[in-house]
Design a protein around this motif. Structure first.
Motif, PDB file in Angstrom:
ATOM      1  N   HIS A  49       0.797  -1.219   0.000  1.00  0.00           N
ATOM      2  CA  HIS A  49       0.000   0.000   0.000  1.00  0.00           C
ATOM      3  C   HIS A  49       0.835   1.277   0.000  1.00  0.00           C
ATOM      4  O   HIS A  49       0.492   2.251  -0.681  1.00  0.00           O
ATOM      5  CB  HIS A  49      -0.899   0.027   1.234  1.00  0.00           C
ATOM      6  N   MET A  50       1.899   1.311   0.774  1.00  0.00           N
ATOM      7  CA  MET A  50       2.617   2.564   0.998  1.00  0.00           C
ATOM      8  C   MET A  50       3.230   3.174  -0.273  1.00  0.00           C
ATOM      9  O   MET A  50       3.308   4.407  -0.361  1.00  0.00           O
ATOM     10  CB  MET A  50       3.672   2.373   2.084  1.00  0.00           C
ATOM     11  N   PRO A  51       3.635   2.397  -1.264  1.00  0.00           N
ATOM     12  CA  PRO A  51       4.173   3.027  -2.481  1.00  0.00           C
ATOM     13  C   PRO A  51       3.113   3.695  -3.349  1.00  0.00           C
ATOM     14  O   PRO A  51       3.463   4.395  -4.306  1.00  0.00           O
ATOM     15  CB  PRO A  51       4.811   1.843  -3.231  1.00  0.00           C
ATOM     16  N   ARG A  52       1.848   3.518  -3.055  1.00  0.00           N
ATOM     17  CA  ARG A  52       0.804   4.097  -3.892  1.00  0.00           C
ATOM     18  C   ARG A  52       0.843   5.628  -3.795  1.00  0.00           C
ATOM     19  O   ARG A  52       0.974   6.186  -2.715  1.00  0.00           O
ATOM     20  CB  ARG A  52      -0.567   3.572  -3.482  1.00  0.00           C
ATOM     21  N   GLN A  53       0.716   6.255  -4.944  1.00  0.00           N
ATOM     22  CA  GLN A  53       0.779   7.705  -4.997  1.00  0.00           C
ATOM     23  C   GLN A  53      -0.335   8.313  -4.139  1.00  0.00           C
ATOM     24  O   GLN A  53      -1.495   7.925  -4.231  1.00  0.00           O
ATOM     25  CB  GLN A  53       0.638   8.187  -6.437  1.00  0.00           C
ATOM     26  N   GLY A  54       0.025   9.274  -3.308  1.00  0.00           N
ATOM     27  CA  GLY A  54      -0.954   9.944  -2.476  1.00  0.00           C
ATOM     28  C   GLY A  54      -1.263   9.245  -1.170  1.00  0.00           C
ATOM     29  O   GLY A  54      -2.133   9.704  -0.412  1.00  0.00           O
ATOM     30  N   TRP A  55      -0.569   8.137  -0.866  1.00  0.00           N
ATOM     31  CA  TRP A  55      -0.799   7.424   0.397  1.00  0.00           C
ATOM     32  C   TRP A  55      -0.607   8.388   1.561  1.00  0.00           C
ATOM     33  O   TRP A  55       0.337   9.168   1.599  1.00  0.00           O
ATOM     34  CB  TRP A  55       0.185   6.269   0.495  1.00  0.00           C
ATOM     35  N   GLU A  56      -1.522   8.338   2.511  1.00  0.00           N
ATOM     36  CA  GLU A  56      -1.436   9.233   3.665  1.00  0.00           C
ATOM     37  C   GLU A  56      -1.905   8.523   4.923  1.00  0.00           C
ATOM     38  O   GLU A  56      -2.865   7.739   4.886  1.00  0.00           O
ATOM     39  CB  GLU A  56      -2.289  10.491   3.466  1.00  0.00           C
ATOM     40  N   LEU A  57      -1.237   8.801   6.021  1.00  0.00           N
ATOM     41  CA  LEU A  57      -1.569   8.254   7.324  1.00  0.00           C
ATOM     42  C   LEU A  57      -1.735   9.389   8.319  1.00  0.00           C
ATOM     43  O   LEU A  57      -0.952  10.337   8.323  1.00  0.00           O
ATOM     44  CB  LEU A  57      -0.484   7.287   7.783  1.00  0.00           C
ATOM     45  N   VAL A  58      -2.767   9.305   9.144  1.00  0.00           N
ATOM     46  CA  VAL A  58      -2.918  10.208  10.280  1.00  0.00           C
ATOM     47  C   VAL A  58      -2.747   9.370  11.537  1.00  0.00           C
ATOM     48  O   VAL A  58      -3.452   8.370  11.729  1.00  0.00           O
ATOM     49  CB  VAL A  58      -4.280  10.913  10.289  1.00  0.00           C
ATOM     50  N   ALA A  59      -1.792   9.758  12.364  1.00  0.00           N
ATOM     51  CA  ALA A  59      -1.473   9.019  13.581  1.00  0.00           C
ATOM     52  C   ALA A  59      -1.981   9.770  14.802  1.00  0.00           C
ATOM     53  O   ALA A  59      -2.008  11.003  14.824  1.00  0.00           O
ATOM     54  CB  ALA A  59       0.037   8.818  13.694  1.00  0.00           C
ATOM     55  N   ALA A  60      -2.382   9.002  15.821  1.00  0.00           N
ATOM     56  CA  ALA A  60      -2.829   9.568  17.098  1.00  0.00           C
ATOM     57  C   ALA A  60      -1.802   9.209  18.163  1.00  0.00           C
ATOM     58  O   ALA A  60      -1.515   8.026  18.385  1.00  0.00           O
ATOM     59  CB  ALA A  60      -4.208   9.030  17.467  1.00  0.00           C
ATOM     60  N   TRP A  61      -1.278  10.227  18.826  1.00  0.00           N
ATOM     61  CA  TRP A  61      -0.270  10.042  19.857  1.00  0.00           C
ATOM     62  C   TRP A  61      -0.779  10.574  21.189  1.00  0.00           C
ATOM     63  O   TRP A  61      -1.447  11.606  21.254  1.00  0.00           O
ATOM     64  CB  TRP A  61       1.011  10.796  19.499  1.00  0.00           C
ATOM     65  N   ILE A  62      -0.477   9.869  22.258  1.00  0.00           N
ATOM     66  CA  ILE A  62      -0.693  10.365  23.612  1.00  0.00           C
ATOM     67  C   ILE A  62       0.642  10.223  24.333  1.00  0.00           C
ATOM     68  O   ILE A  62       1.126   9.108  24.549  1.00  0.00           O
ATOM     69  CB  ILE A  62      -1.807   9.599  24.336  1.00  0.00           C
ATOM     70  N   GLY A  63       1.220  11.362  24.676  1.00  0.00           N
ATOM     71  CA  GLY A  63       2.587  11.318  25.163  1.00  0.00           C
ATOM     72  C   GLY A  63       3.490  10.832  24.041  1.00  0.00           C
ATOM     73  O   GLY A  63       3.431  11.301  22.926  1.00  0.00           O
ATOM     74  N   GLY A  64       4.300   9.834  24.313  1.00  0.00           N
ATOM     75  CA  GLY A  64       5.155   9.280  23.284  1.00  0.00           C
ATOM     76  C   GLY A  64       4.637   7.993  22.691  1.00  0.00           C
ATOM     77  O   GLY A  64       5.366   7.308  21.968  1.00  0.00           O
ATOM     78  N   GLU A  65       3.377   7.649  22.969  1.00  0.00           N
ATOM     79  CA  GLU A  65       2.825   6.366  22.516  1.00  0.00           C
ATOM     80  C   GLU A  65       1.897   6.558  21.320  1.00  0.00           C
ATOM     81  O   GLU A  65       0.994   7.406  21.338  1.00  0.00           O
ATOM     82  CB  GLU A  65       2.049   5.685  23.644  1.00  0.00           C
ATOM     83  N   LEU A  66       2.107   5.754  20.281  1.00  0.00           N
ATOM     84  CA  LEU A  66       1.182   5.704  19.156  1.00  0.00           C
ATOM     85  C   LEU A  66      -0.023   4.865  19.576  1.00  0.00           C
ATOM     86  O   LEU A  66       0.101   3.666  19.827  1.00  0.00           O
ATOM     87  CB  LEU A  66       1.858   5.074  17.936  1.00  0.00           C
ATOM     88  N   VAL A  67      -1.201   5.492  19.667  1.00  0.00           N
ATOM     89  CA  VAL A  67      -2.383   4.786  20.162  1.00  0.00           C
ATOM     90  C   VAL A  67      -3.347   4.405  19.053  1.00  0.00           C
ATOM     91  O   VAL A  67      -4.257   3.600  19.277  1.00  0.00           O
ATOM     92  CB  VAL A  67      -3.109   5.616  21.230  1.00  0.00           C
ATOM     93  N   GLY A  68      -3.168   4.947  17.857  1.00  0.00           N
ATOM     94  CA  GLY A  68      -4.058   4.598  16.760  1.00  0.00           C
ATOM     95  C   GLY A  68      -3.670   5.325  15.492  1.00  0.00           C
ATOM     96  O   GLY A  68      -2.844   6.244  15.504  1.00  0.00           O
TER      97      GLY A  68
END
Length: 249
Positions: A49-68
């Motif tokens: 998936h990641m090489p697809r043009q326009g791929w985008e991720l929104v990450a949720a962080w609390i402190g230093g932890e990736l929660v979603g």
């Protein structure tokens, strides 16, 4: 909304350093869903998936932890996303140019942080910044809790799709307008038989919405686009493994 929640946008290049954390969140969200949800399989999915043009991720962080996180990508001119769509569809509904439709592939939240509004925040943050006309995702017809949630989030039933691979289930295709150039009334793009079916579903769901809507909207913390199975969809190679498991009200 949980305090100290920080959302961040990431391109594929920026997300390369997060791969270990992305897999960890995936495994945590799917911890009770059986042996098919493995690190190896998900790493293969991300690699596709990641090489697809326009791929985008929104990450949720609390402190230093990736929660979603949530991610997806625009459907290109050579997309196979729509292969297997059933019944007559309006002219141009499946035409893609890389700027028309954004496919939502994953929405995941760690179990310890579920039912705190993080999934909705991720969903809204990603789609509010996209420039495509519409977004799309797949959901099992019997996933009624997800149906209620999608209804409340502005998604509309647009058709049904059965991937070509033998033994795969039937899915409902949902779309959501992002830009004004796409009609807010998706019925303009739908065959009349499907419009009538969708109307019956909406009328029925609204009878129970006042009881269920708040609980479902808050609890949809891992979006299982295939209700716990693997979508053997040609667009995703070995299969889309997004997760959408709202807690029943």
């Amino acid at each position: 909304m949980v305090e100290n929640l920080r959302l961040g946008h990431h391109t594929a290049t920026q997300a390369e350093g997060m791969l270990g954390d992305l897999v960890d969140v995936y495994l945590d969200a799917h911890a009770d869903d059986g042996p098919r949800y493995t690190a190896e399989r998900y790493e293969q999915q991300l690699a596709a998936h990641m090489p697809r043009q326009g791929w985008e991720l929104v990450a949720a962080w609390i402190g230093g932890e990736l929660v979603g996180y949530i991610y997806g990508f625009p459907l290109g001119t050579d997309t196979r996303w729509w292969e297997g769509i059933e019944g007559p569809v309006p002219d141009r509904f499946t035409e893609e140019n890389g700027r028309r439709t954004f496919g939502v592939a994953e929405l995941l939240v760690r179990r310890a942080w579920q039912r705190q509004g993080i999934a909705r925040a991720l969903h809204d943050e990603l789609l509010s910044n996209r420039q495509e006309e519409r977004a799309t995702l797949l959901v099992r017809p019997d996933n009624t809790a997800a149906q209620h949630a999608y209804d409340s989030w502005g998604w509309q039933l647009a058709g049904r799709l059965r991937p070509a691979r033998q033994g795969t289930p039937l899915f409902e295709v949902h779309v959501k307008a992002i830009q004004r150039s796409f009609p807010t009334n998706a019925n303009e793009y739908l065959p009349q038989s499907l419009v009538e079916s969708s109307s019956r579903h909406v009328r029925k769901s609204r009878c129970t919405r006042h009881v269920h809507l708040l609980a479902v909207a808050v609890s949809l913390e891992t979006v299982d686009l295939n209700d716990g199975g693997t979508v053997a969809h040609p667009e995703f190679g070995d299969g889309l493994q997004a997760h959408e498991r709202p807690t029943p009200p």
